[in-house]
Design a protein around this motif. Sequence first.
Motif, short mmCIF file in Angstrom:
data_model
loop_
_atom_site.label_atom_id
_atom_site.label_comp_id
_atom_site.label_asym_id
_atom_site.label_seq_id
_atom_site.Cartn_x
_atom_site.Cartn_y
_atom_site.Cartn_z
N LEU A 116 8.44 4.82 -16.07
CA LEU A 116 8.78 5.08 -14.67
C LEU A 116 7.53 4.81 -13.83
O LEU A 116 6.47 5.39 -14.06
CB LEU A 116 9.23 6.54 -14.49
N LYS A 117 7.65 3.91 -12.88
CA LYS A 117 6.51 3.51 -12.06
C LYS A 117 6.14 4.61 -11.06
O LYS A 117 6.93 5.50 -10.77
CB LYS A 117 6.82 2.21 -11.31
N ARG A 118 4.93 4.51 -10.53
CA ARG A 118 4.45 5.48 -9.55
C ARG A 118 4.78 5.01 -8.13
O ARG A 118 4.69 3.82 -7.82
CB ARG A 118 2.95 5.70 -9.68
N ASN A 119 5.13 5.98 -7.30
CA ASN A 119 5.39 5.70 -5.90
C ASN A 119 4.06 5.59 -5.16
O ASN A 119 3.29 6.56 -5.11
CB ASN A 119 6.23 6.83 -5.30
N PRO A 120 3.74 4.44 -4.58
CA PRO A 120 2.44 4.29 -3.91
C PRO A 120 2.27 5.21 -2.70
O PRO A 120 1.16 5.50 -2.29
CB PRO A 120 2.43 2.82 -3.49
N ASN A 121 3.38 5.69 -2.16
CA ASN A 121 3.31 6.58 -1.00
C ASN A 121 2.96 8.02 -1.38
O ASN A 121 2.39 8.76 -0.57
CB ASN A 121 4.63 6.56 -0.22
N THR A 122 3.32 8.42 -2.60
CA THR A 122 3.08 9.81 -3.02
C THR A 122 2.03 9.92 -4.11
O THR A 122 1.48 10.99 -4.35
CB THR A 122 4.38 10.44 -3.52
N GLY A 123 1.78 8.81 -4.82
CA GLY A 123 0.82 8.85 -5.91
C GLY A 123 1.36 9.45 -7.19
O GLY A 123 0.63 9.61 -8.17
N ARG A 124 2.64 9.76 -7.22
CA ARG A 124 3.26 10.32 -8.42
C ARG A 124 4.46 9.46 -8.82
O ARG A 124 4.91 8.62 -8.02
CB ARG A 124 3.70 11.77 -8.17
N PRO A 125 4.99 9.66 -10.01
CA PRO A 125 6.15 8.85 -10.40
C PRO A 125 7.30 9.01 -9.42
O PRO A 125 7.45 10.07 -8.79
CB PRO A 125 6.53 9.41 -11.79
N PHE A 126 8.08 7.96 -9.28
CA PHE A 126 9.24 8.02 -8.39
C PHE A 126 10.13 9.21 -8.79
O PHE A 126 10.28 9.54 -9.97
CB PHE A 126 10.06 6.73 -8.48
N SER A 127 10.72 9.85 -7.76
CA SER A 127 11.56 11.02 -8.01
C SER A 127 12.73 11.02 -7.03
O SER A 127 12.81 10.19 -6.11
CB SER A 127 10.76 12.31 -7.88
N LEU A 128 13.64 11.97 -7.22
CA LEU A 128 14.80 12.09 -6.35
C LEU A 128 14.37 12.27 -4.89
O LEU A 128 13.44 13.02 -4.59
CB LEU A 128 15.65 13.28 -6.78
N GLY A 129 15.05 11.59 -4.00
CA GLY A 129 14.77 11.71 -2.59
C GLY A 129 13.73 10.73 -2.08
O GLY A 129 13.53 10.63 -0.86
N ASP A 130 13.04 10.01 -2.97
CA ASP A 130 12.04 9.04 -2.53
C ASP A 130 12.73 7.85 -1.84
O ASP A 130 13.75 7.35 -2.31
CB ASP A 130 11.22 8.52 -3.71
N GLN A 131 12.12 7.40 -0.74
CA GLN A 131 12.60 6.20 -0.08
C GLN A 131 11.98 4.98 -0.74
O GLN A 131 10.78 5.00 -1.08
CB GLN A 131 12.25 6.24 1.40
#
Length: 338
Positions: free
Chosen positions: A59-74
């Motif tokens: 599971l890749k990381r969300n560059p906007n949050t710095g954590r793995p992508f999760s529910l509710g992420d745009q």
Amino acid sequence: MVVSSCSPENSNIKTEIKIPVSVVTIKPQSISRFIETTGTVYSFKEASIKSELTGIYTLKRNPNTGRPFSLGDQVKAGQELIRIEDKEFQNTLQIEGKRLNLELADNNLKKQQSLYDKGGVTQTELKNSAISYVNAKYAFENSEIQLMKMSVRAPFDGVIVELPYHTDGVKIDQGQSLLKVMQYDKLLMDVKLPEKYLAEVTLNQRVQIANYNVAKDTIYGRISQISPVINADTRTFQSVLQIDNEKRLLRPGMFIKAFILSEKRDGTIVIPKETVISRQDGKVVFTVENGIATEKKITTGLESLDVIEVVSGLKVNDRLVITGFETLRNKSKVSIIQ
């Protein structure tokens, strides 16, 4: 109304009783009539994505949050969300060899074209070179397409609404659910309206949306589709509402009320519905002039939830009785209170 005392001492004293009322001066207003309907909204776009091959899950990381992508992420269209690694599968594609083969075929085609222009080769030899180039191009592109299956990307701008848990580094099988993405900055709702409204409903007609979660905000939509067919069993026709939801105040699956603007009139006489008294011979209201209440017969037009249009019987600047009218009679004397 005059009250006379029966007492001998007060037989000559008369008391005049005036009924207290509140009034409002009539001014031109606007009134709208709405067709009310209810339903459940659903997303403008949605996609459920499954694994197209077997491989190691990451599971890749969300560059906007710095954590793995999760529910509710745009997410943005084309953004990589999940990686499925399979070295054996990657090797079988032989993508580098096919890339080199394409380069050779391209060079050979250019060489043959140059020789053909000079009369050095036949047209058949040129066409064979072209066929070799096309076959090499398709082979390379097909390998690239297969390789792209290792990268799971967002199909459009949206929000992650489902994300089944898989442990990073664990092998998953082909066909397993990976995620679901929705786009709901626009929403849709199917509605079935009685056939009597068919002539009143048109494409792009404005709709106002109500939901207890967004009571402080005004959300609008429009009629985006209308079926020309009447259902013989229900005597209704189907329409689709498209709702502007840029702030994402509404969510897919919510139950809402929709008010379709059917008719609007400006600069007309509009009064509270509660002030209208219905009688067998028609509708009446009371106005006040010089301390006297006068009964006025009226003809009404458009109605909304709280107000009603008066087509005839009243005029601008009439002083309409809005409280205390229940006990009035024609020509009753009144006192005006605030």
